[in-house]
Design an enzyme around this catalytic site. Structure first.
Site, PDB file in Angstrom:
ATOM      1  N   GLU A   1       0.858  -1.212   0.000  1.00 53.76           N
ATOM      2  CA  GLU A   1       0.000   0.000   0.000  1.00 53.76           C
ATOM      3  C   GLU A   1       0.885   1.250   0.000  1.00 53.76           C
ATOM      4  O   GLU A   1       0.576   2.252   0.648  1.00 53.76           O
ATOM      5  CB  GLU A   1      -0.988  -0.026   1.173  1.00 53.76           C
ATOM      6  CG  GLU A   1      -1.928  -1.224   1.080  1.00 53.76           C
ATOM      7  CD  GLU A   1      -2.983  -1.327   2.179  1.00 53.76           C
ATOM      8  OE1 GLU A   1      -3.029  -0.462   3.074  1.00 53.76           O
ATOM      9  OE2 GLU A   1      -3.770  -2.296   2.121  1.00 53.76           O
TER      10      GLU A   1
ATOM     11  N   GLU B   1      -4.405  -7.890  -1.675  1.00 52.54           N
ATOM     12  CA  GLU B   1      -5.433  -8.008  -0.623  1.00 52.54           C
ATOM     13  C   GLU B   1      -6.754  -7.556  -1.222  1.00 52.54           C
ATOM     14  O   GLU B   1      -6.791  -6.591  -1.985  1.00 52.54           O
ATOM     15  CB  GLU B   1      -5.150  -7.070   0.562  1.00 52.54           C
ATOM     16  CG  GLU B   1      -3.943  -7.393   1.378  1.00 52.54           C
ATOM     17  CD  GLU B   1      -3.660  -6.328   2.447  1.00 52.54           C
ATOM     18  OE1 GLU B   1      -4.588  -5.616   2.893  1.00 52.54           O
ATOM     19  OE2 GLU B   1      -2.485  -6.208   2.819  1.00 52.54           O
TER      20      GLU B   1
END
Ligand code: BMA
Length: 383
Positions: free
Chosen positions: A194, A303
């Site tokens: 991220e 994810e």
């Protein structure tokens, strides 16, 4: 062979050659970034690439350790309770290993994690590892995006020594992941994930792309060459902040330190009226598929999930159609934490036995393109 055909007229041959030459981007075959990667690691990489034509592996974070309303029950898994099969990818998390804790930041004991990893690998599944390591500059958690954190861990800077000590702990864990014959278990390692968001210390808050790339390159080089770990496939895993290839690649550290290109994405809101998740998902997949093709990498979804799955047919009616026609090796549903007292809320991304979305998940399991552990084992991903 087509070209040798005597029936092929000259102009046809010429147009065939011209079409071939005019092709703007030649698809590269994939190549593992570590020239010394173990045989099993190279095989896994090539097989992940190949299986994208058939479907994708379905994974789950912390699957064997706990689920909704249970913890550490040998052989149990929320996915197995519903389908009779395990996920094909097991996600595990190293956060807190850097502070010598016996348990990770989600309270999973590291020694148990090691046996779960061996267990999944020996059954033929794939292991992926993330690391929400503490901020080396401030000593606070990964979620402390103090500006200058990444600069501070670079060689010669104030927090470099702390960072290296953290990497030593990570390396010791990774080096201990061996099968029953003592061979290293291949790991999809996705550090600094991220990275396009602004909530982690390695994110965009006060860290330049150049600094990020240097840190990423240092970490991979350290694990690979100083610690001699050659069982790693490295993930460059963004959040969902990118709108085009350039934005996705803004902090890309280089083909020689990356094997898998991926992003994280979570659904929210009402899927019938709020279609942003789906349009973004398709856009992001198109982008990483293109990047994977041009750079000889494998695409994946690092994810994904819809917390608590408030729509009973989300898997087959919303998620699966959106993924149709796309080309990626795996997706990883995030963890079934269950009730979390500190948040006074539940967190889970796959249903469990008795949940309203159970029947839909079982249907999702039977789709030809979703590959769970039994199918992964049959593919012999390490051979
Ligand atoms: C988040 C949540 C947290 C967890 C963290 C790291 O998405 O699941 O509860 O601590 O990931 O695993």
């Amino acid at each position: 062979m087509l070209l040798a055909s005597t029936n092929m007229k000259k102009h046809q041959l010429l147009s065939f050659i011209l079409t071939f030459l005019a092709c703007p981007v030649m698809a590269q075959t994939v190549q593992v970034s570590d020239k010394q990667a173990t045989k099993e690691t190279v095989n896994l990489f090539n097989n992940l690439d190949k299986l994208r034509a058939k479907g994708y592996l379905v994974g789950h974070q912390d699957d064997l350790a706990y689920g909704v309303n249970w913890k550490y029950k040998a052989g149990r898994s929320d996915i197995k309770d519903m389908t009779g099969d395990n996920p094909a990818v097991y996600g595990w998390e190293l956060g807190n290993i850097e502070v010598d804790s016996d348990v990770n930041l989600d309270t999973v004991p590291f020694n148990k994690m090691k046996s779960y990893i061996r267990e999944g690998y020996e059954r033929g599944a794939v292991i992926t590892i993330s690391w929400h390591g503490d901020n080396p500059m401030t000593g606070k958690s990964a979620w402390d995006p103090a500006p200058g954190s990444v600069f501070s861990v670079l060689p010669g800077q104030k927090s470099h020594a702390v960072f290296v000590k953290q990497l030593d702990k990570v390396a010791a864990f990774l080096a201990d992941l061996k099968d029953s014959q003592g061979n290293p278990i291949p790991i999809l390692f996705r550090p600094f994930h991220e990275l396009t968001g602004n909530w982690f210390w390695w994110g965009t808050n006060g860290n330049t792309p150049g600094e990020f790339k240097m840190m990423f390159r240092f970490a991979v080089d350290y694990l690979r060459n100083k610690k001699n770990l050659h069982n790693l496939l490295i993930g460059y895993n963004t959040g969902g902040e990118f709108k085009n290839k350039d934005e996705f690649l803004q902090r890309y550290p280089g083909d020689d330190v990356v094997d898998i290109v991926s992003f994280d994405t979570y659904a929210k809101g009402n899927p019938e009226t709020d279609t942003g998740f789906i349009s973004d998902l398709k856009l992001h997949l198109n982008i990483i598929e293109q990047v994977a093709k041009e750079h000889g990498k494998v695409s994946a979804i690092g994810e994904i999930g819809f917390n608590q799955i408030p729509y009973g047919t989300w898997f087959t009616k919303i998620l699966s159609p959106a993924l149709q026609g796309h080309n990626f090796a795996y997706l990883l549903f995030w963890r079934n934490a269950g009730y979390k007292a500190n948040d006074n809320a539940s967190e889970y991304y796959v249903p469990y036995k008795g949940h309203p979305a159970e029947a839909d998940f079982v249907k999702y399991y039977t789709l030809p393109q979703t590959l769970f552990e039994k199918e992964a084992a049959a593919l012999q991903l390490y051979k």
